[in-house]
Write a protein that holds these residues in place. Structure first.
Motif, PDB file in Angstrom:
ATOM      1  N   LYS A  11       0.822  -1.202   0.000  1.00  0.00           N
ATOM      2  CA  LYS A  11       0.000   0.000   0.000  1.00  0.00           C
ATOM      3  C   LYS A  11       0.864   1.264   0.000  1.00  0.00           C
ATOM      4  O   LYS A  11       0.460   2.282  -0.541  1.00  0.00           O
ATOM      5  N   ASP A  31       1.290   7.111  -1.786  1.00  0.00           N
ATOM      6  CA  ASP A  31      -0.058   6.563  -1.563  1.00  0.00           C
ATOM      7  C   ASP A  31      -0.304   6.318  -0.075  1.00  0.00           C
ATOM      8  O   ASP A  31       0.577   5.845   0.634  1.00  0.00           O
ATOM      9  N   THR A  33      -3.341   4.662   2.609  1.00  0.00           N
ATOM     10  CA  THR A  33      -4.626   3.982   2.785  1.00  0.00           C
ATOM     11  C   THR A  33      -4.923   3.911   4.272  1.00  0.00           C
ATOM     12  O   THR A  33      -4.033   4.067   5.097  1.00  0.00           O
ATOM     13  N   GLY A  37      -7.510  -0.398   3.552  1.00  0.00           N
ATOM     14  CA  GLY A  37      -7.546   0.003   2.158  1.00  0.00           C
ATOM     15  C   GLY A  37      -8.873   0.605   1.718  1.00  0.00           C
ATOM     16  O   GLY A  37      -9.026   0.981   0.557  1.00  0.00           O
ATOM     17  N   LYS A  38      -9.844   0.710   2.631  1.00  0.00           N
ATOM     18  CA  LYS A  38     -11.162   1.253   2.238  1.00  0.00           C
ATOM     19  C   LYS A  38     -11.055   2.741   1.954  1.00  0.00           C
ATOM     20  O   LYS A  38     -11.775   3.279   1.115  1.00  0.00           O
ATOM     21  N   LYS A  39     -10.182   3.432   2.685  1.00  0.00           N
ATOM     22  CA  LYS A  39      -9.955   4.856   2.428  1.00  0.00           C
ATOM     23  C   LYS A  39      -8.619   4.982   1.707  1.00  0.00           C
ATOM     24  O   LYS A  39      -7.621   4.400   2.153  1.00  0.00           O
ATOM     25  N   ARG A  40      -8.626   5.694   0.597  1.00  0.00           N
ATOM     26  CA  ARG A  40      -7.413   5.825  -0.208  1.00  0.00           C
ATOM     27  C   ARG A  40      -7.136   7.273  -0.525  1.00  0.00           C
ATOM     28  O   ARG A  40      -8.066   8.056  -0.685  1.00  0.00           O
ATOM     29  N   GLN A  42      -3.542  10.268  -1.334  1.00  0.00           N
ATOM     30  CA  GLN A  42      -2.114  10.520  -1.485  1.00  0.00           C
ATOM     31  C   GLN A  42      -1.722  11.580  -0.477  1.00  0.00           C
ATOM     32  O   GLN A  42      -2.498  12.492  -0.194  1.00  0.00           O
ATOM     33  N   ASP A 196       3.267   7.103   9.341  1.00  0.00           N
ATOM     34  CA  ASP A 196       2.292   6.105   8.880  1.00  0.00           C
ATOM     35  C   ASP A 196       2.103   5.013   9.942  1.00  0.00           C
ATOM     36  O   ASP A 196       1.033   4.397  10.012  1.00  0.00           O
ATOM     37  N   ARG A 215      -6.397   9.673   8.373  1.00  0.00           N
ATOM     38  CA  ARG A 215      -7.475   8.735   8.721  1.00  0.00           C
ATOM     39  C   ARG A 215      -8.740   9.484   9.132  1.00  0.00           C
ATOM     40  O   ARG A 215      -9.845   9.082   8.797  1.00  0.00           O
TER      41      ARG A 215
END
Ligand code: TMP
Length: 237
Positions: A11, A31, A33, A37-40, A42, A196, A215
């Motif tokens: 990811k 990138d 997430t 991975g539901k929210k994407r 940059q 992250d 997030r």
């Protein structure tokens, strides 16, 4: 060191082979997430910030006797690392209640813990990285008891070292996630150490300076990554 074939795209990073079977090149992406991975999205320049910051932390940890996969920075976004056989257990260390621990316990975010709390999660995207315990780790054959003991001892040491470094930068180290792997039979710390994978709060204002800004849609995401890097490494970084 020449980049060979791409072995894996995750990811936040791509991993490439090199001519040396023991060494890989990690390429940090912008990138981002969240929530499996539901929210994407940059985060501009994140790859550059995280490559620099991870190298900075890995070098400090290595100086303090923690074995890590980091070899050297190759470029703005690339680092050379030792090849690991990844242990499919994510370790989360917590000093202050936040995130999923607040949800699980009902304790308000910001509650200090009386001692660091170590948690294990099963590294499985398909299952959404569920929390597991040491019995599950051994029963699933993810790691041996010896490896679990080594990983726990290293993680508490890493916590002490990172807490000291971040405190000097005016940051509270709320919690963070670590990953380990096997390299010629030795357990090494792998993956990355960055906003992250850590929660950093301003020690005075308690402002969030990490991926929670992405997030939770708090804004000023890039600025937070840049601010943490500046505080840790100085204004020219
Ligand atoms: P949590 O409170 O959501 O369980 O997160 C604990 C710490 O682990 C926090 O510093 C963020 C980090 N983390 C990751 O690095 N990857 C993940 O997939 C998750 C869920 C958390």
């Amino acid at each position: 060191m020449q980049k060979g074939q791409m072995l894996y795209e995750g990811k936040a990073k791509k991993v490439y082979a090199t001519a040396d079977p023991d060494l890989l090149i990690v390429d940090y992406k912008d990138d981002a997430t969240a929530f499996d991975g539901k929210k994407r999205g940059q985060i501009l320049q994140k790859g550059i910030y995280n490559n620099k910051m991870s190298a900075f932390f890995f070098e400090k940890l290595s100086d303090a006797g923690i074995p890590t996969h980091h070899v050297k920075v190759l470029s703005e976004r690339e680092s050379l690392v030792k090849r690991l056989e990844i242990v499919k257990v994510e370790v989360v260390m917590r000093n202050i209640v936040a995130g999923s621990l607040a949800k699980r316990t009902g304790l308000p975010e910001g509650t200090p813990l009386p001692f660091p709390v170590l948690e294990h999660y099963y590294k499985s995207d398909g299952l959404g990285d569920p929390m597991i315990n040491e019995y599950h780790v051994r029963a699933l054959g993810l790691a041996t008891q010896d490896e679990l003991d080594t990983i726990a001892a290293l993680s508490f040491k890493v916590n002490d070292i990172l807490k000291a470094i971040t405190a000097q930068a005016g940051l509270d180290l709320v919690d963070f996630k670590l990953e380990y792997g096997r390299h010629h039979g030795q357990i090494l710390l792998g993956d990355e150490i960055s906003p992250d994978t850590c929660r950093f709060w301003d020690s005075e204002t308690r402002e969030k300076l990490d991926k929670d800004r992405f997030r939770r849609d708090l804004g000023k995401v890039e600025e937070a990554y840049q601010e943490v890097l500046r505080r840790l490494m100085g204004p020219n970084k």
